[in-house]
Design a protein around this motif. Structure first.
Motif, short mmCIF file in Angstrom:
data_model
loop_
_atom_site.label_atom_id
_atom_site.label_comp_id
_atom_site.label_asym_id
_atom_site.label_seq_id
_atom_site.Cartn_x
_atom_site.Cartn_y
_atom_site.Cartn_z
N GLY A 108 0.79 -1.22 0.00
CA GLY A 108 0.00 0.00 0.00
C GLY A 108 0.82 1.26 0.00
O GLY A 108 0.32 2.33 -0.38
N ASP A 109 2.10 1.18 0.41
CA ASP A 109 2.98 2.35 0.42
C ASP A 109 3.88 2.37 -0.80
O ASP A 109 4.88 3.10 -0.83
CB ASP A 109 3.84 2.34 1.69
N ASP A 110 3.54 1.56 -1.83
CA ASP A 110 4.30 1.50 -3.08
C ASP A 110 5.75 1.08 -2.85
O ASP A 110 6.66 1.56 -3.53
CB ASP A 110 4.24 2.84 -3.82
N ARG A 111 5.93 0.16 -1.90
CA ARG A 111 7.25 -0.47 -1.71
C ARG A 111 7.26 -1.80 -2.45
O ARG A 111 6.24 -2.50 -2.50
CB ARG A 111 7.55 -0.69 -0.22
N VAL A 112 8.41 -2.15 -2.99
CA VAL A 112 8.55 -3.42 -3.68
C VAL A 112 8.66 -4.52 -2.64
O VAL A 112 9.61 -4.54 -1.84
CB VAL A 112 9.79 -3.43 -4.59
N ILE A 113 7.70 -5.42 -2.60
CA ILE A 113 7.74 -6.51 -1.62
C ILE A 113 8.08 -7.84 -2.28
O ILE A 113 8.42 -8.80 -1.59
CB ILE A 113 6.40 -6.63 -0.87
N ASP A 114 7.98 -7.88 -3.60
CA ASP A 114 8.39 -9.09 -4.30
C ASP A 114 8.56 -8.75 -5.77
O ASP A 114 7.99 -7.77 -6.27
CB ASP A 114 7.35 -10.20 -4.13
N TYR A 115 9.34 -9.54 -6.46
CA TYR A 115 9.61 -9.29 -7.88
C TYR A 115 10.17 -10.56 -8.49
O TYR A 115 10.62 -11.46 -7.78
CB TYR A 115 10.60 -8.14 -8.04
N ASN A 116 10.13 -10.66 -9.79
CA ASN A 116 10.66 -11.85 -10.44
C ASN A 116 12.03 -11.55 -11.05
O ASN A 116 12.53 -10.41 -11.01
CB ASN A 116 9.68 -12.39 -11.48
N ALA A 117 12.62 -12.57 -11.65
CA ALA A 117 13.97 -12.43 -12.18
C ALA A 117 14.03 -11.42 -13.31
O ALA A 117 15.01 -10.67 -13.46
CB ALA A 117 14.48 -13.79 -12.67
N ALA A 118 12.97 -11.36 -14.14
CA ALA A 118 12.96 -10.42 -15.26
C ALA A 118 12.99 -8.98 -14.76
O ALA A 118 13.65 -8.11 -15.35
CB ALA A 118 11.73 -10.64 -16.13
N ALA A 119 12.29 -8.69 -13.65
CA ALA A 119 12.31 -7.34 -13.09
C ALA A 119 13.68 -6.99 -12.54
O ALA A 119 14.17 -5.87 -12.72
CB ALA A 119 11.25 -7.22 -12.00
N ALA A 120 14.32 -7.96 -11.89
CA ALA A 120 15.66 -7.71 -11.36
C ALA A 120 16.65 -7.43 -12.49
O ALA A 120 17.51 -6.55 -12.39
CB ALA A 120 16.12 -8.91 -10.53
N THR A 121 16.53 -8.17 -13.57
CA THR A 121 17.42 -7.96 -14.72
C THR A 121 17.17 -6.60 -15.36
O THR A 121 18.11 -5.90 -15.74
CB THR A 121 17.21 -9.08 -15.75
#
Length: 739
Positions: A255-268
């Motif tokens: 809700g505070d627009d913090r990244v709480i999870d992401y996939n490998a494509a986003a990290a790349t």
């Protein structure tokens, strides 16, 4: 050995009390989140059971043991009720928790304990404890009657109902809840199993209840599943949606627009280290704004374009806990849009270009800059049937001499550029031997104007490249055709100007000669007047009249010529329609005419010039001279039709045939079919120059109506000394002559 088991149970109970207390405090801190309040009370009851179990194992006083036994039964009953309440809240069935049902869930499982505590008042339940020694270990054991058994069976049914609720939710919920629900079920079964062993007497000593021992592990599992994830963040709600193999970058935001999870494509893609827990704008500057506006954003070098698509992350109660952002790559689509926008912007430059060489340079620049082609050249057809380069990119000009690229079909009829131009078909041809450091070239015809050739280090030309090359070639062709038309128009205007000047010269000579001749004829006729008798003077008068008419006609031809050759702004002015009609009638209707003329003409102004009187006079004269009625009559009126004013000249003569209506204004019609003077062809020409129309229609009950439609004009500003017109907007005039 049993003494060691007691120590383990005591230590486990103490740990369970601490863990349950901590979880209760954490849940209560987040009590605004749905489901946390029943969980907090469940943990408080678990901590109380753990403490009561410690007292049970450590006391040696039967009275204390009896009190602990009864309060343990009360606490365990509350735990059963709170377990069902939590199950209902967690699975989104808050509407089931009415006050009556809530009271039933909390009081019914504790009924045995309440009856035991109040037994002195009613004597329905007997509960006591006895000391039992087994393997050298002496502990108290609670004794209860049938009521306790019924209460235990009922409590077991409620516990099972809670598991059914969780199981049903596990099967029907989306994947993003299943891990969490599975953890809760596992932890609950661990506690239920331990208590079931105690009830069945399968423990080392009947006085040892290992159920509180499981609260430490149970609370840890459930706490991690709920407090760390569900009640505090939304990680478990989105975690299963993030597929690492998915080629599109995916971010889960709270809700505070913090990244709480992401996939490998986003990290790349973002490549800024660990993303978890960071604000999304810190991970990629400007990304949050593009997400909020649902706009395409660019990142990387070279730039790649992504279209953020968001969807809300909701919990089992439908509350929005965050959002899932899928970054769809639209680099190809964005590049196509950029190319089209660039081509649209360049269209104005193509339109404003004044030379074929300028158009060719714009084409080459666009091909290398926007279409990402390494080499480009425009070949234009010459008047002697060859192709010559009009513009080349730097790669071409630095690699090949311009003379080599001049294509002569007599010398190289099989050259690919010439074959493309001659056939009008697009082709991809090898560049080997042409001097350009490229493998293959795409050649696109530009109609009769030439060929556009582009080449790239990439040997392939995909469909999109071919399409944009065709668009560019067509745009170049249109620009070159426009230049050709402009050149022809300039030449045509110059030719027309020369002809107008020639016509004006010869017309001037003709008018001068005619005027001088008429003066000579008129002078000679005046001289002869004294040499003939009075009975012959009418011949002299006829000669004089024709000299005057020819002189006036010469002046009229001069005015017509000036009107035809003048521009619209020069030829048109505001003309009083009523004055023009009156003057036309005065000049066209002889004083001795038997035709009655009636006027109903509004005080309007139209766009015309001083020849409007001649135009109206030709129509009126035609109506008068061809009227063979016994009582000839001509009615002239004006009508308003929007921004137009119509002059209707109606007669009661023999009328006009349908065939003549379509040809009466043609040039081939002789004057004796219309009237003397310039005739109706003159009327048609002048009305066209005025921007108006003229036509004939039948009159009712007999005769014909000639309608002249003029453009309305604003009256000119009147000077202070100009007399005002009459206020009446309609003028009626009647003119009748006897033979």
């Amino acid at each position: 050995m049993y003494a060691d088991v007691v120590v383990v149970v005591l230590a486990g109970s103490a740990a369970g009390a601490v863990v349950s207390g901590v979880l209760a405090a954490g849940a209560w801190r987040d009590r605004t989140v749905p489901g946390t309040v029943p969980f907090a009370w469940l943990m408080v009851a678990a901590a109380g059971w753990c403490l009561l179990n410690i007292a049970w194992l450590t006391t040696s006083d039967p009275a204390v043991a009896t009190g602990v036994f009864l309060f343990t039964r009360l606490t365990s009953g509350l735990i059963v009720g709170l377990w069902v309440v939590f199950a209902l809240a967690y699975t989104g069935r808050d509407s089931w928790l009415t006050p009556a049902r809530l009271a039933g869930l909390l009081l019914t499982p504790t009924l045995y304990a309440v009856l035991a505590l109040t037994n002195p008042l009613h004597g329905l339940v007997t509960a006591n404890v006895v000391s039992v020694t087994r393997a050298g270990l002496t502990l108290f054991v609670g004794r209860a009657g049938p009521v306790y058994t019924v209460q235990t069976v009922f409590a077991a049914g409620l516990v099972a109902a809670g598991y059914v609720l969780f199981g049903e939710f596990l099967l029907r919920s989306r994947n993003l809840y299943r891990k969490q629900t599975f953890v809760i079920l596992t932890a609950g079964l661990l506690t239920a199993g331990a208590h079931g062993l105690f009830v069945l007497g399968a423990t080392p000593h009947p006085g040892i209840d290992s159920t509180p021992l499981t609260f430490a592990l149970n609370g840890a599992l459930v706490g991690v599943a709920l407090l760390r994830y569900d009640f505090v963040s939304v990680t478990p709600l989105a975690g299963d949606l993030l597929v690492d193999e998915l080629p599109d970058p995916v971010l889960a935001l709270d809700g505070d627009d913090r990244v709480i999870d992401y996939n490998a494509a986003a990290a790349t893609l973002l490549g800024t280290g660990e993303l978890g827990g960071r604000p999304v704008d810190e991970a990629c500057d400007g990304l949050l704004g593009d997400i909020e506006r649902d706009e395409v954003f660019a990142v990387g070098d070279p730039l790649s374009y992504y279209d953020p698509q968001t969807s809300p992350i909701t919990d089992q109660r439908g509350a929005v806990r965050g959002r899932l952002v899928v970054l769809r790559e639209v680099t190809g689509q964005q590049r196509r849009q950029d190319r089209l926008e660039a081509l649209q912007a360049a269209t104005r430059q193509f339109i404003e270009a004044d030379q074929p060489e300028t158009v060719s340079e714009l084409t080459v620049s666009f091909a290398t800059r926007v279409l990402d082609q390494n080499a480009a050249a425009v070949f234009l057809a010459t008047d002697d049937g060859r192709l010559e380069p009009a513009a080349m990119s730097d790669v071409v000009s630095e690699s090949v001499a311009e003379s080599v690229l001049q294509i002569d079909p007599e010398q190289t009829p099989a050259h690919n550029l010439w074959r493309t131009y001659e056939s009008g078909e697009q082709r991809v041809a090898e560049c080997g031997g042409c001097g350009v450091p490229m493998e293959r070239a795409l050649m696109v015809p530009m109609g009769d104007h030439g060929v556009l050739a582009i080449a790239s280090a990439d040997e392939r030309y995909v469909r999109e490249d071919r399409q944009y090359a065709r668009i560019l070639a067509h745009t170049t062709q249109v620009a070159l055709e426009q230049l050709a038309r402009q050149r022809e128009l300039r030449e045509s205007r110059a030719s027309i100007q020369r002809r107008n000047e020639q016509i004006a010269f010869f017309n001037g000579v003709l008018r001068h000669s005619v005027r001088n001749a008429m003066l000579v004829v008129q002078g000679r006729s005046d001289h002869l007047r004294t040499s003939v008798g009075e009975d012959e003077h009418h011949h002299i008068d006829s000669i004089t009249d024709w000299c005057d008419r020819l002189t006036e006609m010469s002046d009229a031809i001069r005015d017509i010529n000036e009107t035809v050759t003048a521009s619209e702004s020069e030829r048109l002015e505001a003309v009083s329609l009523s004055a023009a009609v009156r003057d036309a009638v005065e000049r066209s209707v002889p004083d001795d005419s038997a035709v009655a003329v009636e006027l109903a003409v509004a005080d309007d102004w139209v766009r015309a010039n001083h020849l409007a009187e001649e135009v109206l006079g030709s129509v009126v004269e035609n109506a008068v001279e061809h009227n063979t009625s016994a009582e000839p009559r001509v009615e002239i009126e004006t009508r308003h039709a929007g921004d137009w004013i119509q002059v209707r000249v109606a007669d009661n003569g023999p009328g006009i045939s349908d065939e003549l209506k379509t040809t009466v204004f043609e040039r081939s019609l002789s004057n004796d079919q219309t009237a003397g003077g310039f005739g109706l062809y003159f009327v048609s020409v002048m009305m066209d120059l005025y921007g108006g129309k003229v036509w004939y229609e039948d009159n009712d009950p007999e005769g014909a109506v000639a309608t002249l439609e003029f453009q309305r004009a604003e009256p000119p500003e009147r000077g202070a000394g100009t007399a005002a017109r009459a206020n009446a907007t309609t003028e009626t005039q009647s003119k009748s002559h006897d033979e």
